[in-house]
Design an enzyme around this catalytic site. Structure first.
Site, mmCIF file in Angstrom:
data_model
loop_
_atom_site.group_PDB
_atom_site.id
_atom_site.type_symbol
_atom_site.label_atom_id
_atom_site.label_comp_id
_atom_site.label_asym_id
_atom_site.label_seq_id
_atom_site.Cartn_x
_atom_site.Cartn_y
_atom_site.Cartn_z
ATOM 1 N N GLY A 132 -8.163 18.118 4.174
ATOM 2 C CA GLY A 132 -8.403 16.782 4.716
ATOM 3 C C GLY A 132 -7.688 16.625 6.045
ATOM 4 N N ARG A 269 -3.128 -25.287 -5.010
ATOM 5 C CA ARG A 269 -2.468 -25.061 -6.305
ATOM 6 C C ARG A 269 -1.141 -25.823 -6.383
ATOM 7 N NH1 ARG A 269 -3.584 -23.159 -11.416
ATOM 8 N NH2 ARG A 269 -1.749 -22.178 -12.339
ATOM 9 N N ILE A 339 0.886 -14.630 -4.177
ATOM 10 C CA ILE A 339 0.638 -16.079 -4.043
ATOM 11 C C ILE A 339 -0.444 -16.513 -5.032
ATOM 12 C CG2 ILE A 339 -0.302 -17.859 -2.495
ATOM 13 C CD1 ILE A 339 1.105 -16.410 -0.176
ATOM 14 N N LEU A 340 -1.486 -15.712 -5.176
ATOM 15 C CA LEU A 340 -2.551 -16.094 -6.121
ATOM 16 C C LEU A 340 -2.176 -15.781 -7.566
ATOM 17 C CD1 LEU A 340 -4.335 -16.079 -3.392
ATOM 18 C CD2 LEU A 340 -6.209 -15.933 -5.007
ATOM 19 N N GLY A 342 -1.880 -14.766 -11.172
ATOM 20 C CA GLY A 342 -2.887 -14.401 -12.182
ATOM 21 C C GLY A 342 -4.308 -14.573 -11.684
ATOM 22 N N GLU A 365 -9.062 8.912 8.166
ATOM 23 C CA GLU A 365 -9.092 9.082 9.630
ATOM 24 C C GLU A 365 -7.688 9.161 10.208
ATOM 25 O OE1 GLU A 365 -11.992 6.785 11.701
ATOM 26 O OE2 GLU A 365 -13.101 6.465 9.848
ATOM 27 N N GLY A 366 -6.875 9.982 9.580
ATOM 28 C CA GLY A 366 -5.478 10.144 9.988
ATOM 29 C C GLY A 366 -4.586 9.362 9.052
ATOM 30 N N GLU A 369 1.186 9.368 7.765
ATOM 31 C CA GLU A 369 2.143 10.439 8.085
ATOM 32 C C GLU A 369 1.677 11.224 9.317
ATOM 33 O OE1 GLU A 369 0.834 9.878 5.099
ATOM 34 O OE2 GLU A 369 2.566 9.247 3.918
HETATM 35 C C1 FAD Z 1 -13.137 6.323 0.502
HETATM 36 C C2 FAD Z 1 -13.074 7.614 1.277
HETATM 37 C C3 FAD Z 1 -14.062 7.902 2.202
HETATM 38 C C4 FAD Z 1 -14.043 9.109 2.909
HETATM 39 N N1 FAD Z 1 -15.059 9.390 3.759
HETATM 40 C C5 FAD Z 1 -15.108 10.589 4.374
HETATM 41 C C6 FAD Z 1 -16.228 10.918 5.224
HETATM 42 O O1 FAD Z 1 -17.154 10.119 5.422
HETATM 43 N N2 FAD Z 1 -16.251 12.138 5.788
HETATM 44 C C7 FAD Z 1 -15.255 13.053 5.599
HETATM 45 O O2 FAD Z 1 -15.336 14.138 6.134
HETATM 46 N N3 FAD Z 1 -14.178 12.759 4.818
HETATM 47 C C8 FAD Z 1 -14.081 11.552 4.202
HETATM 48 N N4 FAD Z 1 -13.022 11.238 3.391
HETATM 49 C C9 FAD Z 1 -11.930 12.211 3.219
HETATM 50 C C10 FAD Z 1 -10.754 11.840 4.121
HETATM 51 O O3 FAD Z 1 -11.045 12.232 5.434
HETATM 52 C C11 FAD Z 1 -9.467 12.531 3.591
HETATM 53 O O4 FAD Z 1 -9.148 11.952 2.329
HETATM 54 C C12 FAD Z 1 -8.318 12.310 4.553
HETATM 55 O O5 FAD Z 1 -8.541 13.040 5.739
HETATM 56 C C13 FAD Z 1 -6.987 12.785 3.955
HETATM 57 O O6 FAD Z 1 -7.101 14.097 3.496
HETATM 58 P P1 FAD Z 1 -6.698 14.461 1.996
HETATM 59 O O7 FAD Z 1 -7.135 13.378 1.098
HETATM 60 O O8 FAD Z 1 -7.209 15.831 1.749
HETATM 61 O O9 FAD Z 1 -5.107 14.469 2.009
HETATM 62 P P2 FAD Z 1 -4.158 15.689 2.464
HETATM 63 O O10 FAD Z 1 -4.483 16.114 3.827
HETATM 64 O O11 FAD Z 1 -4.125 16.721 1.391
HETATM 65 O O12 FAD Z 1 -2.741 14.951 2.472
HETATM 66 C C14 FAD Z 1 -2.054 14.618 1.262
HETATM 67 C C15 FAD Z 1 -0.707 13.991 1.668
HETATM 68 O O13 FAD Z 1 0.066 14.962 2.367
HETATM 69 C C16 FAD Z 1 0.451 14.437 3.641
HETATM 70 N N5 FAD Z 1 0.463 15.514 4.632
HETATM 71 C C17 FAD Z 1 -0.493 16.470 4.853
HETATM 72 N N6 FAD Z 1 -0.111 17.270 5.863
HETATM 73 C C18 FAD Z 1 1.106 16.827 6.287
HETATM 74 C C19 FAD Z 1 2.008 17.214 7.318
HETATM 75 N N7 FAD Z 1 1.744 18.244 8.132
HETATM 76 N N8 FAD Z 1 3.140 16.502 7.448
HETATM 77 C C20 FAD Z 1 3.419 15.457 6.655
HETATM 78 N N9 FAD Z 1 2.602 15.018 5.679
HETATM 79 C C21 FAD Z 1 1.461 15.688 5.500
HETATM 80 C C22 FAD Z 1 -0.623 13.404 3.972
HETATM 81 O O14 FAD Z 1 -0.175 12.473 4.925
HETATM 82 C C23 FAD Z 1 -0.867 12.782 2.601
HETATM 83 O O15 FAD Z 1 0.147 11.843 2.330
HETATM 84 C C24 FAD Z 1 -12.997 10.039 2.703
HETATM 85 C C25 FAD Z 1 -11.974 9.718 1.799
HETATM 86 C C26 FAD Z 1 -12.007 8.539 1.087
HETATM 87 C C27 FAD Z 1 -10.892 8.234 0.114
#
Ligand code: FAD
Length: 386
Positions: A132, A269, A339-340, A342, A365-366, A369
């Site tokens: 991710g 309320r 505030i809300l 229950g 999208e980032g 961390e």
């Molecule tokens: C509702 C939803 C919609 C999504 N839609 C899309 C989509 O349309 N297209 C798509 O491609 N993806 C999509 N995603 C995936 C999303 O892009 C990833 O979940 C996101 O990029 C985070 O990656 P990960 O979940 O694998 O977490 P990881 O990258 O495994 O990270 C896990 C934890 O480790 C931390 N971490 C990782 N590396 C480091 C580092 N070097 N230093 C410190 N901390 C670190 C992270 O901050 C996080 O806390 C979606 C996810 C969700 C939940």
């Protein structure tokens, strides 16, 4: 300094807020109910209506991207319905945005009118189950086949996958050169040859967003974005940086919706003979909510203005805006829920939905961390040699 929106921007904000309140807000609850096919049809109709009203194309004029306009539309939409914002975002900010920024003239001609008019839906598939934040770990790959590329691999969480007419898929085309030059963004159109839309994904929040996995087996690509192989990772990074303002809009929109619900409850309320808003414990929460939300909005608008004026700090400001507004949103929904009490915790309440929706901003999208690392790196570079 002038903190005021121009007359045109103020009119845009007023008009889009009224449209979203009128047409979109009442759909937020419906998008969480019913079978997926009904929810998907409602989402497609919402995107179409936003397109026909001109809101999807706002900010994408001939003169270049207008990031302030994109922010204003985004905040209004997220306030009315965060799920619709997220679906719009994948189709417009990410898919159409990438084509607009990096596509060839013929790719722009083929896709932008439909995506910005709401007649077609787009998606961006970059992450995978094992990769991710670290996109160097993806395994999806493309093989040259005559004049075309055939894609193989799986993308596990793809917003809009059940609806999308066009996908941008990040995949290797040359593993040997490493991620910075060996990956490209491939345009893929929905067709009988793929991609397969498998495994509908259900999420904690944003339940109205159509999400599924993509499975690709010799899936034909309609070409590399910009006809420029090797730019995939840098294109994604640029898109995410510019897009941070949009993600900040999601946080501020959720924060604003939460404040509306919380303030109304605090005024209506009564407990122990007084309106609960008159108790300092409740009033101070409302004050903190306002302060955090407005700070998020100011940071986001400053970053948007920075992109519009080519300010060299704009990328850092945008990362700060996404980081702050996303974390502010989760704080604000927590205060609002308190505030809300229950009434907020009941399934089906607006507060419960906002509480579940808000967390998305800190993850996607980032992650927070990764953004902190990015901001710290830029800050260290800024004072290089000191
Ligand atoms: C509702 C939803 C919609 C999504 N839609 C899309 C989509 O349309 N297209 C798509 O491609 N993806 C999509 N995603 C995936 C999303 O892009 C990833 O979940 C996101 O990029 C985070 O990656 P990960 O979940 O694998 O977490 P990881 O990258 O495994 O990270 C896990 C934890 O480790 C931390 N971490 C990782 N590396 C480091 C580092 N070097 N230093 C410190 N901390 C670190 C992270 O901050 C996080 O806390 C979606 C996810 C969700 C939940």
């Amino acid at each position: 300094m002038n903190y005021q929106l121009s007359a045109d921007q103020a009119r845009l904000q007023q008009d889009v807020t009224a449209f979203c309140a009128d047409v979109i807000a009442s759909r937020a609850k419906k998008l969480e109910e019913g079978v997926p096919a009904e929810r998907d049809a409602l989402m497609r109709d919402s995107l179409k209506r936003l397109g026909k009203a001109g809101w999807l194309a706002a900010g994408y004029g001939e003169g270049g991207l207008d990031h302030v306009a994109l922010y204003l539309v985004g905040e209004a939409l997220a306030r009315a319905c965060p799920a619709t914002f997220v679906s719009m975002r994948s189709s417009v900010h990410l898919c159409a945005g990438a084509i607009r920024l990096f596509g060839t003239p013929s790719q722009k001609d083929r896709y932008l009118k439909g995506l910005l008019g709401g007649d077609s839906v787009g998606a961006l598939a970059y992450s995978e189950v094992q990769a991710g934040s670290d996109l160097g770990g993806i395994t999806a790959a493309a093989q040259a086949d005559g004049n075309t590329w055939l894609l193989g691999g799986t993308k596990d969480i793809v917003v809009n996958a059940p609806l999308a007419d066009v996908f941008l898929v990040l995949a290797w085309h040359d593993r040997a050169t490493g991620p910075d030059t060996g990956m490209s963004l491939f345009l893929v159109e929905r067709s009988a040859q793929g991609p397969g839309i498998v495994g509908r994904v259900e999420t904690m929040g944003l339940k109205g967003v159509p999400i599924a996995s993509l499975s690709m087996d010799r899936c034909p690509s309609a070409g590399i974005l910009g006809d420029n192989p090797g730019q995939g990772l840098s294109q994604i990074r640029r898109l995410m940086s510019l897009g941070s303002v949009g993600m900040a809009a999601l946080g501020v929109g959720i924060g604003t919706a939460c404040m509306e619900v919380s303030t109304a409850h605090a005024k209506a309320r009564s407990a122990f003979g007084r309106k609960i808003g008159m108790y300092q414990d409740v009033g101070f929460k409302l004050a903190d909510m306002f302060a955090y939300n407005d700070l998020g909005r100011m940071l986001a608008l400053r970053a948007a203005w920075g992109f519009n004026t080519n300010d060299r700090e704009a990328d850092t400001l945008a990362a700060c805006a996404k980081l702050f507004a996303s974390e502010a949103a989760t704080k604000i929904v927590n205060w609002g829920m308190q505030i809300l009490a229950g009434h907020g915790y009941l399934a089906g309440s607006t507060m419960e939905r906002l509480y579940r929706d808000a967390k998305f901003g800190e993850i996607c999208e980032g992650t927070s961390e990764m953004l902190r690392q990015e901001i710290a790196r830029r800050e260290l570079d800024r004072f290089e040699g000191v």
